[in-house]
Design an enzyme around this catalytic site. Structure first.
Site, PDB file in Angstrom:
ATOM      1  N   LYS A  68       0.899  -1.251  -0.089  1.00  0.00           N
ATOM      2  CA  LYS A  68       0.122   0.015   0.023  1.00  0.00           C
ATOM      3  C   LYS A  68       0.948   1.284  -0.049  1.00  0.00           C
ATOM      4  CE  LYS A  68      -1.801   1.488   4.176  1.00  0.00           C
ATOM      5  NZ  LYS A  68      -1.473   2.803   4.425  1.00  0.00           N
ATOM      6  N   ASN A  69       1.808   1.195   0.970  1.00  0.00           N
ATOM      7  CA  ASN A  69       2.514   2.538   1.078  1.00  0.00           C
ATOM      8  C   ASN A  69       3.533   2.785   0.137  1.00  0.00           C
ATOM      9  OD1 ASN A  69       1.265   2.887   3.291  1.00  0.00           O
ATOM     10  ND2 ASN A  69       2.636   2.315   4.804  1.00  0.00           N
ATOM     11  N   CYS A 123      -4.805  12.738  13.258  1.00  0.00           N
ATOM     12  CA  CYS A 123      -5.508  11.408  13.085  1.00  0.00           C
ATOM     13  C   CYS A 123      -5.381  10.707  14.332  1.00  0.00           C
ATOM     14  CB  CYS A 123      -4.892  10.887  11.910  1.00  0.00           C
ATOM     15  SG  CYS A 123      -3.745   9.756  12.279  1.00  0.00           S
ATOM     16  N   ARG A 169       0.316  14.171  13.404  1.00  0.00           N
ATOM     17  CA  ARG A 169       0.796  14.042  12.160  1.00  0.00           C
ATOM     18  C   ARG A 169       0.871  15.439  11.401  1.00  0.00           C
ATOM     19  NH1 ARG A 169      -1.547   8.675   9.762  1.00  0.00           N
ATOM     20  NH2 ARG A 169       0.425   8.536   8.770  1.00  0.00           N
ATOM     21  N   ASP A 208       4.370   0.571  12.001  1.00  0.00           N
ATOM     22  CA  ASP A 208       3.237  -0.220  11.610  1.00  0.00           C
ATOM     23  C   ASP A 208       3.201  -1.722  11.965  1.00  0.00           C
ATOM     24  OD1 ASP A 208       2.636   2.013  10.258  1.00  0.00           O
ATOM     25  OD2 ASP A 208       3.464   1.225   8.409  1.00  0.00           O
ATOM     26  N   VAL A 235       7.675   6.723  17.161  1.00  0.00           N
ATOM     27  CA  VAL A 235       7.388   7.474  15.720  1.00  0.00           C
ATOM     28  C   VAL A 235       6.170   8.302  16.025  1.00  0.00           C
ATOM     29  CG1 VAL A 235       7.053   7.215  13.308  1.00  0.00           C
ATOM     30  CG2 VAL A 235       8.607   5.673  14.459  1.00  0.00           C
ATOM     31  N   ARG A 279      -8.733  -0.542   4.421  1.00  0.00           N
ATOM     32  CA  ARG A 279      -8.161   0.377   3.934  1.00  0.00           C
ATOM     33  C   ARG A 279      -6.492   0.067   3.505  1.00  0.00           C
ATOM     34  NH1 ARG A 279      -7.163   5.814   7.216  1.00  0.00           N
ATOM     35  NH2 ARG A 279      -6.084   5.832   5.592  1.00  0.00           N
TER      36      ARG A 279
HETATM   37  N1  EPU Z   1       6.220  14.614  11.058  1.00  0.00           N
HETATM   38  C1  EPU Z   1       6.461  15.811  11.508  1.00  0.00           C
HETATM   39  N2  EPU Z   1       6.192  16.821  10.402  1.00  0.00           N
HETATM   40  C2  EPU Z   1       6.218  16.340   9.199  1.00  0.00           C
HETATM   41  C3  EPU Z   1       6.265  14.851   8.813  1.00  0.00           C
HETATM   42  C4  EPU Z   1       6.051  14.106   9.820  1.00  0.00           C
HETATM   43  O1  EPU Z   1       6.679  16.232  12.660  1.00  0.00           O
HETATM   44  O2  EPU Z   1       6.154  17.157   8.182  1.00  0.00           O
HETATM   45  C5  EPU Z   1       6.383  13.586  12.087  1.00  0.00           C
HETATM   46  C6  EPU Z   1       5.157  12.618  12.451  1.00  0.00           C
HETATM   47  O3  EPU Z   1       4.125  13.456  12.973  1.00  0.00           O
HETATM   48  C7  EPU Z   1       5.523  11.554  12.897  1.00  0.00           C
HETATM   49  C8  EPU Z   1       6.945  11.403  12.530  1.00  0.00           C
HETATM   50  O4  EPU Z   1       7.281  12.582  11.685  1.00  0.00           O
HETATM   51  O5  EPU Z   1       5.760  11.642  14.451  1.00  0.00           O
HETATM   52  C9  EPU Z   1       7.062  10.437  11.316  1.00  0.00           C
HETATM   53  O6  EPU Z   1       5.850  10.483  10.326  1.00  0.00           O
HETATM   54  P1  EPU Z   1       6.022  10.251   8.873  1.00  0.00           P
HETATM   55  O7  EPU Z   1       5.884  11.565   7.927  1.00  0.00           O
HETATM   56  O8  EPU Z   1       7.197   9.357   8.431  1.00  0.00           O
HETATM   57  O9  EPU Z   1       4.833   9.036   8.582  1.00  0.00           O
HETATM   58  P2  EPU Z   1       3.808   9.297   7.218  1.00  0.00           P
HETATM   59  O10 EPU Z   1       4.743   9.380   5.931  1.00  0.00           O
HETATM   60  O11 EPU Z   1       2.591  10.373   7.421  1.00  0.00           O
HETATM   61  C10 EPU Z   1       4.034   6.920   6.451  1.00  0.00           C
HETATM   62  C11 EPU Z   1       3.218   5.620   6.257  1.00  0.00           C
HETATM   63  C12 EPU Z   1       2.711   5.301   7.791  1.00  0.00           C
HETATM   64  C13 EPU Z   1       3.802   4.932   8.604  1.00  0.00           C
HETATM   65  C14 EPU Z   1       4.733   5.823   8.732  1.00  0.00           C
HETATM   66  C15 EPU Z   1       6.060   5.565   9.334  1.00  0.00           C
HETATM   67  C16 EPU Z   1       2.507   6.238   4.072  1.00  0.00           C
HETATM   68  C17 EPU Z   1       1.147   6.279   3.061  1.00  0.00           C
HETATM   69  N3  EPU Z   1       2.015   6.181   5.530  1.00  0.00           N
HETATM   70  O12 EPU Z   1       3.400   7.968   7.145  1.00  0.00           O
HETATM   71  O13 EPU Z   1       1.850   4.163   7.461  1.00  0.00           O
HETATM   72  O14 EPU Z   1       3.336   4.543   9.847  1.00  0.00           O
HETATM   73  O15 EPU Z   1       5.230   6.355   7.522  1.00  0.00           O
HETATM   74  O16 EPU Z   1       6.590   4.718   8.949  1.00  0.00           O
HETATM   75  O17 EPU Z   1       3.389   5.710   3.529  1.00  0.00           O
HETATM   76  C18 EPU Z   1      -0.018   2.533   8.001  1.00  0.00           C
HETATM   77  O18 EPU Z   1       0.358   1.888   6.840  1.00  0.00           O
HETATM   78  O19 EPU Z   1      -0.884   2.115   8.680  1.00  0.00           O
HETATM   79  C19 EPU Z   1       0.722   3.877   8.214  1.00  0.00           C
HETATM   80  C20 EPU Z   1       0.254   4.839   9.339  1.00  0.00           C
END
Ligand code: EPU
Length: 421
Positions: free
Chosen positions: A22-23, A117, A122, A308, A330, A400
């Site tokens: 998915k990701n 969320c 996030r 995850d 995380v 999802r």
């Molecule tokens: N963060 C910030 N600022 C930003 C972006 C992120 O502070 O601009 C923080 C977040 O709040 C969090 C940390 O950085 O505490 C890491 O978040 P990240 O941005 O890596 O998460 P994401 O990109 O929103 C993706 C996956 C998630 C997975 C995380 C961590 C996708 C679509 N989603 O989310 O997947 O948990 O990386 O590996 O790729 C899932 O599949 O269940 C899922 C939640």
């Protein structure tokens, strides 16, 4: 809302094929916006988040067609609208991934700001700061990100925190920027690498793939004739089924998976007493009928233990022999499953970002409520190991991210049934 009814206590045995990730599929579909040439994407999982992404692309005017092998052809030459509306972003945060590609190719994007969320606040500040550094003019008004740029300019970016979609958005934007971009402290998740490989196949010039420093030499345009790209296998789906087998003292084989993607998870499963055997594209797990041993984990960005998989390991530790600690670094609120597991008899105490878990011999069935994708998966796993009938409510979260979960678990011998609303 659909529910899942699970009769626990069956040992899982058999063979499964792992679906596409998915990701990885989500950013790759967003990346097709960077090119005006049609692209064929294969190994796309059958998931609600994919349907939402296709709906999002469709409402921008992108042409989509599906062939008999379920490959999706995306043709972004027909795009008419540079907007991701609130109604879609609200249901799927990763819609933010269209921001970088739209801005880079068309110089404009209006994308609804994703809210908080269930697992944490996030924010997307790192995405926006990076794009501003590349020369974009960004305003956030009435819940929307309005971004404009003539042509983005390559620059040096040091990300404040490792972010997966943040790295992906900036990486996609940089492919069409003028000059060289360097992204330091980039996420090294395999899904980021899969996106980078796909971009290179479209003509991008990215090096450092798989490391935390990505170098991108911007090009004028992206797109090649007859590109067919297959999405990487889903390491989290694979990990979830391996834990299901470990919890039910079973033996399973997973095909169409790259074992390397799961090193941290496989190490912990071995520590829990599983015999793990791997081939080039398969993994076998055998518990030899034994109860798992408790294993402590600490989540962190790849290659460390993935957040995850935290909820699924919490479920396993709840019935394992011994005491474990589970530390989530995380996301700030990713223990919503714990209260539901306690209702099934789990002995788990929460202390800030750590769960201390004393394994009990058996969980007992209860009606439980899913709160997010991986929490839902962990409740299904708990139900598989519990005595009696567990009813998991709000399973739209599961749809999802898990491709045909009840069919796949039934194939392994589980008694699980969907109860439509
Ligand atoms: N963060 C910030 N600022 C930003 C972006 C992120 O502070 O601009 C923080 C977040 O709040 C969090 C940390 O950085 O505490 C890491 O978040 P990240 O941005 O890596 O998460 P994401 O990109 O929103 C993706 C996956 C998630 C997975 C995380 C961590 C996708 C679509 N989603 O989310 O997947 O948990 O990386 O590996 O790729 C899932 O599949 O269940 C899922 C939640």
């Amino acid at each position: 809302m659909d529910k899942l009814l699970i009769t626990g206590g069956k040992q899982l045995t058999g063979t499964l094929t792992v679906s596409g990730a998915k990701n990885a599929a989500l950013p790759i579909l967003a990346a097709t916006l960077l090119s005006d040439k049609p692209v064929l994407i294969g190994n796309i999982p059958h998931l609600h988040d994919i349907t939402t992404t296709l709906e999002l692309l469709g409402c921008m005017g992108v042409e989509l067609s599906v062939d008999e092998k379920l490959n999706i052809e995306v043709n972004s030459s027909t795009i008419t609208k540079l907007e991701a509306p609130y109604e879609l972003v609200r249901t799927m945060r990763s819609s933010i991934l269209v921001l970088g590609p739209l801005l880079a190719r068309f110089g404009q994007a209006d994308v609804s700001l994703p809210g908080g969320c269930a697992i944490g606040a996030r924010p997307v500040d790192i995405h926006l700061i990076g794009l501003e550094k590349m020369g974009a003019d960004i305003k956030v008004e009435n819940g929307y990100i309005h971004a404009k740029a003539k042509r983005l300019k390559g620059c040096s970016l040091i990300l404040d925190q490792v972010t997966v979609t943040g790295t992906e958005n900036l990486l996609m934007a940089a492919t069409l920027a003028e000059g060289k971009t360097i992204i330091e402290n980039a996420a090294r998740e395999p899904e980021v690498s899969d996106l980078a490989n796909f971009l290179n196949k479209m003509g991008a010039k990215i090096s450092g793939i798989g490391t935390d420093v990505l170098e991108i030499e911007g090009v004028e345009r992206l797109g090649v004739e007859d590109l067919h790209y297959n999405v990487l296998p889903d390491r989290i789906e694979a990990g979830t089924y391996l834990v299901a087998a470990a919890m039910t003292r079973g033996k399973i084989r997973l095909n169409k998976i790259q074992p390397k993607l799961l090193d941290a998870v496989l190490d912990k499963l071995s520590e829990a007493g599983a015999k793990i055997t791997c081939g080039k594209d398969w993994i076998e797990l055998d518990m030899h009928g034994k109860r798992p041993k408790a294993v402590s984990i600490r989540t962190a960005p790849f290659p460390a233990f993935p957040t995850d998989m935290q909820a699924q390991f919490t479920a396993m530790n709840s019935i394992a022999k011994g005491v474990s600690t589970i530390t989530e670094t995380v996301f700030e609120n990713r223990f919503m499953h714990v209260q539901e597991m306690q209702r099934m008899g789990a002995n788990i105490k929460l202390e800030s970002n750590t769960a201390i878990c004393t394994g009990v011999k058996n969980l007992t069935a209860a009606p439980v409520m899913a709160t997010d994708l991986r929490a839902s998966a962990s409740l299904v796993l708990s139900g598989l190991a519990a005595e009696g009938e567990t009813l998991v409510d709000r399973i739209y979260h599961i749809d999802r991210g898990y491709d045909h979960i009840e069919e796949k678990l039934s194939q392994l011998g589980a008694t699980i049934r969907r109860i439509p609303r």
